[in-house]
Design an enzyme around this catalytic site. Structure first.
Site, PDB file in Angstrom:
ATOM      1  N   ARG A   1      28.947 -14.766  49.658  1.00 25.58           N
ATOM      2  CA  ARG A   1      30.104 -13.990  50.139  1.00 25.58           C
ATOM      3  C   ARG A   1      31.426 -14.672  49.777  1.00 25.58           C
ATOM      4  O   ARG A   1      32.425 -13.993  49.543  1.00 25.58           O
ATOM      5  CB  ARG A   1      30.004 -13.758  51.650  1.00 25.58           C
TER       6      ARG A   1
ATOM      7  N   GLY B   1      20.149  -6.493  54.220  1.00 25.13           N
ATOM      8  CA  GLY B   1      19.720  -7.895  54.315  1.00 25.13           C
ATOM      9  C   GLY B   1      18.387  -8.208  53.646  1.00 25.13           C
ATOM     10  O   GLY B   1      18.323  -8.989  52.701  1.00 25.13           O
TER      11      GLY B   1
ATOM     12  N   GLY C   1      24.553  -3.917  57.596  1.00 22.90           N
ATOM     13  CA  GLY C   1      24.822  -2.777  58.476  1.00 22.90           C
ATOM     14  C   GLY C   1      25.768  -1.752  57.854  1.00 22.90           C
ATOM     15  O   GLY C   1      25.553  -0.537  57.992  1.00 22.90           O
TER      16      GLY C   1
ATOM     17  N   LYS D   1      10.422   0.161  60.284  1.00 20.73           N
ATOM     18  CA  LYS D   1      10.383   1.292  61.218  1.00 20.73           C
ATOM     19  C   LYS D   1      11.264   2.450  60.767  1.00 20.73           C
ATOM     20  O   LYS D   1      12.359   2.229  60.270  1.00 20.73           O
ATOM     21  CB  LYS D   1      10.895   0.826  62.580  1.00 20.73           C
TER      22      LYS D   1
END
Ligand code: 3PG
Ligand code: MG
Length: 398
Positions: A37, A355, A378, A198
């Protein structure tokens, strides 16, 4: 595509520019363990400095919850940033107040400074107007490279951008361009790989993608939920049995939208999820009792590769199998490596994010070979959900 202000034509010479970066980097024992980053925002900082701006970098680190906690200090990050920029980076031990003001006042054109963790102040996460005014008071202009926290409406990502002339830095611009090319204005056919454990965490992603892409390739644990919803016995596999109805709804909506949902036709199964566990390859309708699906099988890999070969654009979020442990990384590696080759041959635009996805592509040795790999987790998912991100909305030029 919506038009965003960028650094092109953004006048910064002799100005104080507040740069919201996302330097929420992994740390261990007070040292930065991965500088990705940092490295990816350096071009923006140097471009501004080279143009004679006074560059004031702000970021959060971790989740100190509005309190000053030394383990979340940005001191070590400022040092790593100085190393990456190959020039000194002065550090202020607060992001507002007298110390920050005096560090900023001492700057010369072309200098870079870094202010302490924004989240040491509870007002940051509340998108507090007064706190935003204090941040804005440091500067004449605002630049953001923090795509990966643009899903947060915080004072440094949202409110402050309304108080100063605002533009996207080069990293933010690259993220927006890549995601636009892959999802909003892509070359068809478009395939999306969505994997992970999931479906409950990715219902909105699946719903939005099924309306936009031609092929939705489902992998990982969530494929088991779809298989189970279609009546396949997945034995001991990870599976959200209570989501069968949701899975059927997604399949029906995809069919209406002309999107093909692609599920594995064979699987690698084992009795336990452990390094080197004894495994076997079975047809998807013949998963033995007492075993669990841990990867897609070779027939699935061949099918996915041939489908991806027929596409012009690939969007990737989430692994196809339990890639952290061999031999269950084989399917993810094989399909990722094939997509990387098509990309290198100029036949495919490949954009990945999230991620686990980056970790999986790194493990497959192809993170550098995709067209674009996002730094975001996210925020990437919320973009895939079709949401407008608050930290991006503030950059709109139209
Ligand atoms: C991230 O690493 O995902 C971003 O920096 C956002 O951090 P957050 O999830 O703590 O807001
Ligand atoms: Mg996060």
């Amino acid at each position: 595509m919506a038009k965003y202000n960028t650094l092109d034509g953004f006048d910064v010479s002799g100005k104080r520019v507040l740069v919201r970066a996302d330097l929420n980097v992994p740390m261990k024992d007070g040292l930065v363990t991965n500088t990705t980053r940092i490295d990816r925002t350096v071009p923006t900082l140097l471009e501004l400095a080279d143009q004679g701006a006074r560059v004031i970098v702000v970021t959060h680190l971790g989740r100190p919850k509005g309190e000053v906690k030394p383990e979340f200090s940005l001191g070590p990050v400022a040092e790593a940033l100085a190393k990456a920029c190959k020039k000194p980076v002065a550090f202020a031990r607060d992001c507002v107040g007298p110390e920050a003001a005096s560090v900023v006042a001492a700057m010369k054109d072309g200098d870079i400074v870094m202010l302490e963790n924004l989240r040491f102040h509870p007002e940051e996460e509340k998108n507090d107007a007064e706190f935003a005014r204090k941040l804005a008071a440091h500067a004449d202009a605002y630049v953001t490279d923090a795509f990966s926290c643009s899903h947060r409406a915080h004072a440094s990502t949202e409110a402050v951008a309304r108080l100063l002339p605002a533009a996207a830095g080069r990293l933010m611009q690259a993220e927006l361009e890549a995601l636009t090319d892959a999802l909003d204005a892509p070359k068809h056919p478009v395939a999306a790989v969505v994997g992970g454990a999931k479906i409950s965490t990715k219902l909105e992603v699946l719903g939005n993608l099924s309306k936009k892409v031609d092929l939705l390739i489902i992998g990982g644990g969530m494929a088991n939920t779809f298989l189970n919803a279609k009546g396949v016995d997945v034995a001991k596999s990870l599976c959200e049995h209570d989501m069968a109805e949701d899975a059927r709804k997604i399949m029906a909506e995809a069919a209406d939208a002309g999107c093909d949902i692609v599920l594995p036709v064979d699987a690698v199964v084992a009795k336990e999820f452990a390094e080197g566990a004894e495994s076997q390859t079975v047809a998807i309708d013949a998963v033995p009792e007492g075993t669990m699906i841990l990867d897609v099988g070779p027939k699935s890999v061949a099918e996915l590769n041939s489908l991806i070969k027929g596409c012009k654009t690939l969007l990737w979020n989430g692994p196809l199998g339990a890639f952290e442990i061999a031999p269950f990384d084989v399917g993810t590696n094989a399909v990722a490596q094939f997509a990387a080759r098509l990309t290198e041959d100029g036949k495919l635009l490949s954009v990945a994010g999230g991620g686990d996805t980056v970790a999986a592509l790194q493990r497959a040795g192809v993170a550098e070979k995709f067209s674009y790999v996002s730094t975001a987790g996210g925020a990437f998912l919320e973009w895939l959900e079709g949401k407008e991100l608050p930290g991006v909305a503030v950059l709109r030029a139209d």
